[in-house]
Design a protein around this motif. Sequence first.
Motif, PDB file in Angstrom:
ATOM      1  N   HIS A   1     -39.992  27.332 -62.292  1.00 12.39           N
ATOM      2  CA  HIS A   1     -40.514  27.893 -61.245  1.00 12.39           C
ATOM      3  C   HIS A   1     -41.142  27.002 -60.177  1.00 12.39           C
ATOM      4  CE1 HIS A   1     -44.853  26.749 -63.660  1.00 12.39           C
ATOM      5  NE2 HIS A   1     -44.024  25.805 -63.162  1.00 12.39           N
ATOM      6  N   ASP A   2     -40.715  25.869 -59.864  1.00 11.55           N
ATOM      7  CA  ASP A   2     -41.178  25.033 -58.935  1.00 11.55           C
ATOM      8  C   ASP A   2     -40.845  25.729 -57.613  1.00 11.55           C
ATOM      9  OD1 ASP A   2     -41.965  23.246 -61.023  1.00 11.55           O
ATOM     10  OD2 ASP A   2     -40.624  21.672 -60.709  1.00 11.55           O
ATOM     11  N   ILE A   3     -41.768  25.258 -56.523  1.00 11.86           N
ATOM     12  CA  ILE A   3     -41.518  25.838 -55.348  1.00 11.86           C
ATOM     13  C   ILE A   3     -40.523  25.034 -54.811  1.00 11.86           C
ATOM     14  CG2 ILE A   3     -42.334  25.588 -53.061  1.00 11.86           C
ATOM     15  CD1 ILE A   3     -45.170  26.267 -54.120  1.00 11.86           C
ATOM     16  N   SER A   4     -39.370  25.249 -53.967  1.00 12.02           N
ATOM     17  CA  SER A   4     -38.315  24.476 -53.481  1.00 12.02           C
ATOM     18  C   SER A   4     -38.514  23.866 -52.258  1.00 12.02           C
ATOM     19  CB  SER A   4     -37.079  25.372 -53.337  1.00 12.02           C
ATOM     20  OG  SER A   4     -35.889  24.926 -52.818  1.00 12.02           O
ATOM     21  N   LEU A   5     -38.529  22.637 -52.054  1.00 12.12           N
ATOM     22  CA  LEU A   5     -38.759  22.072 -50.905  1.00 12.12           C
ATOM     23  C   LEU A   5     -37.451  21.232 -50.599  1.00 12.12           C
ATOM     24  CD1 LEU A   5     -42.288  20.055 -52.012  1.00 12.12           C
ATOM     25  CD2 LEU A   5     -41.914  22.432 -50.608  1.00 12.12           C
ATOM     26  N   HIS A   6     -37.253  20.968 -49.089  1.00  9.62           N
ATOM     27  CA  HIS A   6     -36.073  20.279 -48.783  1.00  9.62           C
ATOM     28  C   HIS A   6     -36.556  19.167 -47.735  1.00  9.62           C
ATOM     29  CE1 HIS A   6     -36.340  23.199 -45.579  1.00  9.62           C
ATOM     30  NE2 HIS A   6     -36.555  22.111 -44.847  1.00  9.62           N
ATOM     31  N   GLN A   7     -35.885  18.065 -47.484  1.00  6.38           N
ATOM     32  CA  GLN A   7     -36.190  16.962 -46.670  1.00  6.38           C
ATOM     33  C   GLN A   7     -36.141  17.311 -45.448  1.00  6.38           C
ATOM     34  OE1 GLN A   7     -33.704  14.024 -48.564  1.00  6.38           O
ATOM     35  NE2 GLN A   7     -35.223  13.444 -50.002  1.00  6.38           N
ATOM     36  N   VAL A   8     -36.799  16.554 -44.433  1.00  7.13           N
ATOM     37  CA  VAL A   8     -36.842  16.715 -42.933  1.00  7.13           C
ATOM     38  C   VAL A   8     -37.281  15.273 -42.285  1.00  7.13           C
ATOM     39  CG1 VAL A   8     -37.444  18.930 -42.849  1.00  7.13           C
ATOM     40  CG2 VAL A   8     -39.349  17.380 -42.684  1.00  7.13           C
ATOM     41  N   HIS A   9     -36.668  15.132 -41.248  1.00  5.82           N
ATOM     42  CA  HIS A   9     -37.060  13.714 -40.544  1.00  5.82           C
ATOM     43  C   HIS A   9     -38.367  14.019 -39.991  1.00  5.82           C
ATOM     44  CE1 HIS A   9     -35.566  11.023 -36.849  1.00  5.82           C
ATOM     45  NE2 HIS A   9     -36.651  10.507 -37.753  1.00  5.82           N
TER      46      HIS A   9
ATOM     47  N   LYS B   1     -40.069  12.345 -37.595  1.00  8.15           N
ATOM     48  CA  LYS B   1     -40.045  12.083 -36.275  1.00  8.15           C
ATOM     49  C   LYS B   1     -40.144  13.611 -35.610  1.00  8.15           C
ATOM     50  CE  LYS B   1     -38.233   9.995 -32.187  1.00  8.15           C
ATOM     51  NZ  LYS B   1     -37.086   8.943 -31.766  1.00  8.15           N
ATOM     52  N   ASP B   2     -39.324  14.523 -35.951  1.00  4.70           N
ATOM     53  CA  ASP B   2     -38.944  15.448 -35.188  1.00  4.70           C
ATOM     54  C   ASP B   2     -38.782  16.934 -36.154  1.00  4.70           C
ATOM     55  OD1 ASP B   2     -36.476  15.197 -36.102  1.00  4.70           O
ATOM     56  OD2 ASP B   2     -35.632  14.696 -34.429  1.00  4.70           O
ATOM     57  N   GLY B   3     -38.894  16.553 -37.571  1.00  7.17           N
ATOM     58  CA  GLY B   3     -38.879  17.882 -38.325  1.00  7.17           C
ATOM     59  C   GLY B   3     -37.397  18.399 -38.540  1.00  7.17           C
ATOM     60  N   GLY B   4     -36.382  17.798 -38.197  1.00  8.84           N
ATOM     61  CA  GLY B   4     -34.931  18.190 -38.199  1.00  8.84           C
ATOM     62  C   GLY B   4     -34.471  17.888 -39.918  1.00  8.84           C
ATOM     63  N   ARG B   5     -33.694  19.014 -40.352  1.00  6.39           N
ATOM     64  CA  ARG B   5     -33.327  19.133 -41.641  1.00  6.39           C
ATOM     65  C   ARG B   5     -32.461  17.953 -41.913  1.00  6.39           C
ATOM     66  NH1 ARG B   5     -32.598  23.818 -45.114  1.00  6.39           N
ATOM     67  NH2 ARG B   5     -31.975  22.752 -47.188  1.00  6.39           N
ATOM     68  N   ILE B   6     -32.570  17.404 -43.031  1.00  5.31           N
ATOM     69  CA  ILE B   6     -31.695  16.209 -43.636  1.00  5.31           C
ATOM     70  C   ILE B   6     -30.994  16.907 -44.652  1.00  5.31           C
ATOM     71  CG2 ILE B   6     -31.787  14.184 -44.811  1.00  5.31           C
ATOM     72  CD1 ILE B   6     -33.170  13.824 -42.117  1.00  5.31           C
ATOM     73  N   ARG B   7     -29.546  16.434 -44.180  1.00  4.82           N
ATOM     74  CA  ARG B   7     -28.538  17.233 -45.139  1.00  4.82           C
ATOM     75  C   ARG B   7     -27.401  16.077 -45.678  1.00  4.82           C
ATOM     76  NH1 ARG B   7     -28.338  22.670 -45.040  1.00  4.82           N
ATOM     77  NH2 ARG B   7     -29.421  23.677 -42.944  1.00  4.82           N
TER      78      ARG B   7
ATOM     79  N   ILE C   1     -49.274  25.033 -48.736  1.00  3.96           N
ATOM     80  CA  ILE C   1     -48.352  25.646 -47.858  1.00  3.96           C
ATOM     81  C   ILE C   1     -48.771  26.705 -47.094  1.00  3.96           C
ATOM     82  CG2 ILE C   1     -46.025  26.742 -47.778  1.00  3.96           C
ATOM     83  CD1 ILE C   1     -45.233  25.122 -50.301  1.00  3.96           C
ATOM     84  N   GLU C   2     -49.560  27.735 -47.818  1.00  6.42           N
ATOM     85  CA  GLU C   2     -50.277  28.724 -47.035  1.00  6.42           C
ATOM     86  C   GLU C   2     -51.261  28.230 -46.147  1.00  6.42           C
ATOM     87  OE1 GLU C   2     -51.512  31.090 -50.177  1.00  6.42           O
ATOM     88  OE2 GLU C   2     -49.511  31.876 -50.782  1.00  6.42           O
ATOM     89  N   ALA C   3     -51.927  27.243 -46.418  1.00  4.97           N
ATOM     90  CA  ALA C   3     -53.166  26.868 -45.582  1.00  4.97           C
ATOM     91  C   ALA C   3     -52.425  25.975 -44.100  1.00  4.97           C
ATOM     92  CB  ALA C   3     -53.848  25.687 -46.194  1.00  4.97           C
ATOM     93  N   LYS C   4     -51.396  25.468 -44.461  1.00  9.39           N
ATOM     94  CA  LYS C   4     -50.444  24.820 -43.397  1.00  9.39           C
ATOM     95  C   LYS C   4     -50.090  25.728 -42.500  1.00  9.39           C
ATOM     96  CE  LYS C   4     -49.651  20.814 -42.789  1.00  9.39           C
ATOM     97  NZ  LYS C   4     -48.816  19.210 -42.956  1.00  9.39           N
ATOM     98  N   LEU C   5     -49.526  26.901 -43.182  1.00 10.98           N
ATOM     99  CA  LEU C   5     -49.021  27.955 -42.243  1.00 10.98           C
ATOM    100  C   LEU C   5     -50.043  28.525 -41.321  1.00 10.98           C
ATOM    101  CD1 LEU C   5     -46.528  29.611 -45.032  1.00 10.98           C
ATOM    102  CD2 LEU C   5     -45.765  28.484 -42.910  1.00 10.98           C
TER     103      LEU C   5
END
Length: 280
Positions: A27-35, A37-43, A218-222
């Motif tokens: 049930h964990d919220i799925s998070l991904h990695q970003v840079h 500096k600019d929020g770019g997706r890390i793949r 997450i909701e507060a930051k949105l």
Amino acid sequence: MRAIWKGAVAFGLVNVPVKVYSATEDHDISLHQVHDKDGGRIRYQRRCEICGEIVEYKNIDKAYDDGERTVVLTSEDLASLPVEKSREIEVVEFVPSDQIDPIMLDRAYYLEPDSKSTKAYVLLRRTLEETDRTAIVQFSLRQKSRLAALRVRGDVLMIQTLLWQDEVREATFPSLDEKVRISAKEKEMSAALVESFSSDFDPENFKDDYQEQLRTLIEAKLEKGEALDTDETFGETGEEEGGNVLDLMEALRRSVEKNREKKGSSGASKPAKSASKKGA
């Protein structure tokens, strides 16, 4: 739910066709990695060290390296293993349920009858219930040979995979060899503390605080973006009492008193609630 495997439970000459389903989910919220500096997706990319090409998963084989030689094992090689071809959940033995050490329990799966007649399935379920036995089974799933406990949950048969004996570490802590003197009063206070916490286990009484707080964040930051004030969002968190070092007896005494007060206050609010219902 979607079946992940089909086969049959086999004990003696009796076969029980079944479908296998995962019994649990994350049930964990799925998070991904970003840079940062600019929020770019890390793949992550699967890149070949020889030709430098990015390789699709379907073109990846497995290999074993003993330090001197490398042998490549294709998916066809692995599928050719006799145990991998088997679609049988073989009952090896029936053991008293209390003989299975909980530390060995791993993933849980439900078994659904996969036959027009459920008689063999129900017979096995009732036999396990009435004898208070658990079936130890072996089968192959996802390129691994599995040891598992086949047991009853409600009206459903389920298997719970077991760790192999050599996968459970031995606990050897030299500090536990030291002789410790515990007084009768300390044991009495410890037993009183256990009694003050005693209850019947109900999983619904517990929640994953971290995931709830993460969702709130997450909701507060949105809503507020980087202007978020975490103290405003979660409330100020006071410092826990514990600056002073308490001796064991004092810690036990305070714990018992604190828990009794907590139980007393929660118990006092329940009658008021039922009284208001009556009045209504």
